[in-house]
Design a protein around this motif. Structure first.
Motif, mmCIF file in Angstrom:
data_model
loop_
_atom_site.group_PDB
_atom_site.id
_atom_site.type_symbol
_atom_site.label_atom_id
_atom_site.label_comp_id
_atom_site.label_asym_id
_atom_site.label_seq_id
_atom_site.Cartn_x
_atom_site.Cartn_y
_atom_site.Cartn_z
ATOM 1 N N ALA A 175 0.269 -1.057 0.140
ATOM 2 C CA ALA A 175 0.091 0.535 0.103
ATOM 3 C C ALA A 175 0.748 1.316 0.034
ATOM 4 O O ALA A 175 0.454 2.445 -0.671
ATOM 5 C CB ALA A 175 -0.611 -0.221 1.369
ATOM 6 N N ALA A 176 2.116 1.042 0.579
ATOM 7 C CA ALA A 176 2.950 2.608 0.672
ATOM 8 C C ALA A 176 3.562 3.006 -0.396
ATOM 9 O O ALA A 176 3.974 4.288 -0.879
ATOM 10 C CB ALA A 176 3.753 2.175 1.779
ATOM 11 N N LYS A 177 3.753 1.515 -1.035
ATOM 12 C CA LYS A 177 4.196 1.712 -2.278
ATOM 13 C C LYS A 177 3.299 2.393 -4.267
ATOM 14 O O LYS A 177 4.074 3.349 -4.862
ATOM 15 C CB LYS A 177 4.561 0.211 -2.924
ATOM 16 C CG LYS A 177 6.445 0.136 -2.712
ATOM 17 C CD LYS A 177 6.749 -1.679 -3.223
ATOM 18 C CE LYS A 177 7.928 -1.959 -2.335
ATOM 19 N NZ LYS A 177 8.206 -3.914 -2.947
ATOM 20 N N VAL A 178 2.122 1.993 -3.765
ATOM 21 C CA VAL A 178 1.280 1.901 -4.709
ATOM 22 C C VAL A 178 0.967 3.677 -4.095
ATOM 23 O O VAL A 178 1.283 4.505 -4.949
ATOM 24 C CB VAL A 178 -0.265 1.650 -4.046
ATOM 25 C CG1 VAL A 178 -1.298 1.755 -4.903
ATOM 26 C CG2 VAL A 178 0.361 -0.331 -4.571
ATOM 27 N N ARG A 179 0.947 4.730 -3.214
ATOM 28 C CA ARG A 179 0.596 5.796 -2.288
ATOM 29 C C ARG A 179 1.971 6.507 -3.261
ATOM 30 O O ARG A 179 1.414 7.874 -3.506
ATOM 31 C CB ARG A 179 0.699 6.228 -1.214
ATOM 32 C CG ARG A 179 -1.139 5.289 -0.216
ATOM 33 C CD ARG A 179 -0.929 5.866 0.787
ATOM 34 N NE ARG A 179 -2.108 4.793 1.172
ATOM 35 C CZ ARG A 179 -2.174 4.336 2.467
ATOM 36 N NH1 ARG A 179 -1.430 3.629 2.207
ATOM 37 N NH2 ARG A 179 -4.131 4.108 2.323
ATOM 38 N N ALA A 184 4.151 10.183 -6.536
ATOM 39 C CA ALA A 184 4.700 11.005 -7.651
ATOM 40 C C ALA A 184 4.113 11.256 -9.358
ATOM 41 O O ALA A 184 4.662 12.462 -10.314
ATOM 42 C CB ALA A 184 5.768 9.551 -8.151
ATOM 43 N N LYS A 185 3.113 10.443 -9.518
ATOM 44 C CA LYS A 185 2.568 11.028 -10.504
ATOM 45 C C LYS A 185 1.698 12.257 -11.104
ATOM 46 O O LYS A 185 1.619 12.831 -11.382
ATOM 47 C CB LYS A 185 1.495 9.721 -11.015
ATOM 48 C CG LYS A 185 0.586 9.901 -11.804
ATOM 49 C CD LYS A 185 -0.169 8.682 -12.391
ATOM 50 C CE LYS A 185 -1.081 8.353 -13.834
ATOM 51 N NZ LYS A 185 -1.467 7.260 -14.098
ATOM 52 N N ALA A 186 1.296 12.116 -9.306
ATOM 53 C CA ALA A 186 0.226 13.502 -9.319
ATOM 54 C C ALA A 186 1.137 14.767 -9.160
ATOM 55 O O ALA A 186 0.773 16.158 -10.089
ATOM 56 C CB ALA A 186 -0.449 13.539 -7.829
ATOM 57 N N LYS A 187 2.696 14.890 -8.886
ATOM 58 C CA LYS A 187 3.322 15.797 -8.679
ATOM 59 C C LYS A 187 4.134 16.122 -10.367
ATOM 60 O O LYS A 187 3.587 17.590 -10.721
ATOM 61 C CB LYS A 187 4.755 15.364 -8.053
ATOM 62 C CG LYS A 187 4.761 15.536 -6.781
ATOM 63 C CD LYS A 187 5.737 15.291 -5.388
ATOM 64 C CE LYS A 187 5.859 15.246 -4.167
ATOM 65 N NZ LYS A 187 6.944 14.994 -3.038
ATOM 66 N N LYS A 188 4.155 14.939 -10.789
ATOM 67 C CA LYS A 188 4.421 15.325 -12.282
ATOM 68 C C LYS A 188 3.420 16.002 -12.808
ATOM 69 O O LYS A 188 3.261 16.998 -13.779
ATOM 70 C CB LYS A 188 4.528 14.025 -12.617
ATOM 71 C CG LYS A 188 6.378 13.002 -12.668
ATOM 72 C CD LYS A 188 6.386 11.910 -13.347
ATOM 73 C CE LYS A 188 7.925 11.694 -12.686
ATOM 74 N NZ LYS A 188 8.125 10.169 -13.477
ATOM 75 N N ALA A 189 2.337 15.594 -12.914
ATOM 76 C CA ALA A 189 1.190 15.755 -13.505
ATOM 77 C C ALA A 189 0.911 17.655 -13.302
ATOM 78 O O ALA A 189 0.914 19.086 -14.005
ATOM 79 C CB ALA A 189 -0.051 15.497 -13.536
#
Length: 246
Positions: A175-179, A184-189
């Motif tokens: 779960a920690a890895k998924v979060r 990271a994806k949200a920061k890139k976006a």
């Protein structure tokens, strides 16, 4: 007979003889068999009459490969129409009680009632093209109307609540890895969507007063050298400006 009435009803090819037998048993009178040449084949209309009522039964689109049962064993007088239809329309009729074998008429061409003139053929071809164009137009309109509905019914992605519920069902490490991956994806976006930073303003040089104040703080010999260098620099700048002006 007080009043004449008539009706029309469809009839299957396999029911032709059974209908004739039933009408004969009920006291109906045979009237005629009418043939009509159509785009789909030959239509046969069987007519019977009783008590001022005329019944018409239509067998649609008889083909050259079909065999029509004769009704002459029930109504002998039908041999005239059956021979006529065979000779003029090339319809195969089996077991005619009085069969002329295609010689009921002396004809110069076979099945003359099925021959169409060039004008009739052109009209039929035009009608087919118009019908095809209309069908294509209706199909295109139906497809266009279905596109917004298809777009509206397209499946959407999972909601934030659904994603968090799925993560909650994982083991803590996964779960920690998924979060972390989601963050990271949200920061890139966010970085991609953010406007480009404005260039930093260029710092202005010291004023003449600031320069003179700094020179005043130097020892007299060093101050004289700095003033001489500044005067030489100013002189070169003036000469360069005058050269460009010429």
């Amino acid at each position: 007979m007080d009043k004449f009435t008539q009706t029309f009803a469809p009839l299957k090819l396999g029911q032709v003889h059974d209908l004739a037998a039933a009408r004969a048993a009920e006291g109906w009178r045979y009237v005629q068999i009418l043939a009509v040449n159509t785009e789909e084949g030959i239509d046969l209309v069987y007519s019977y009459m009783k008590d001022g009522h005329l019944e018409n039964f239509t067998v649609k689109a008889v083909q050259k490969t079909d065999v029509v049962p004769s009704i002459t064993d029930v109504f002998l007088e039908a041999f005239v129409c059956e021979n006529e239809i065979h000779d003029l329309y090339d319809v195969a009729i089996a077991n005619i009680a009085i069969d002329f074998g295609g010689m009921f008429y002396q004809l110069s061409s076979k099945a003359p009632m099925t021959v169409v003139s060039p004008e009739q053929l052109a009209a039929r071809e035009k009608a087919k093209k118009i019908a095809a164009a209309k069908a294509a137009k209706e199909a295109a309109a139906a497809k266009k109307a279905a596109e917004p509905a298809a777009s509206a019914s397209a499946p959407t992605g999972p909601t934030e609540e659904e994603i968090q519920a799925k993560i909650a069902g994982l083991d803590p490490e996964k779960a920690a890895k998924v979060r972390a991956a989601m963050e990271a994806k949200a920061k890139k976006a966010a970085a991609a969507a953010a406007p480009a930073p404005s260039p930093a303003p260029v710092a202005a040089g010291p004023t003449d007063e600031e320069i003179q104040a700094k020179i005043a703080g130097l020892d007299p010999e060093k101050a004289a050298k700095v003033r001489a260098a500044l005067e030489a620099k100013a002189k070169r700048a003036q000469q360069s400006a005058e050269g460009k002006g010429e």
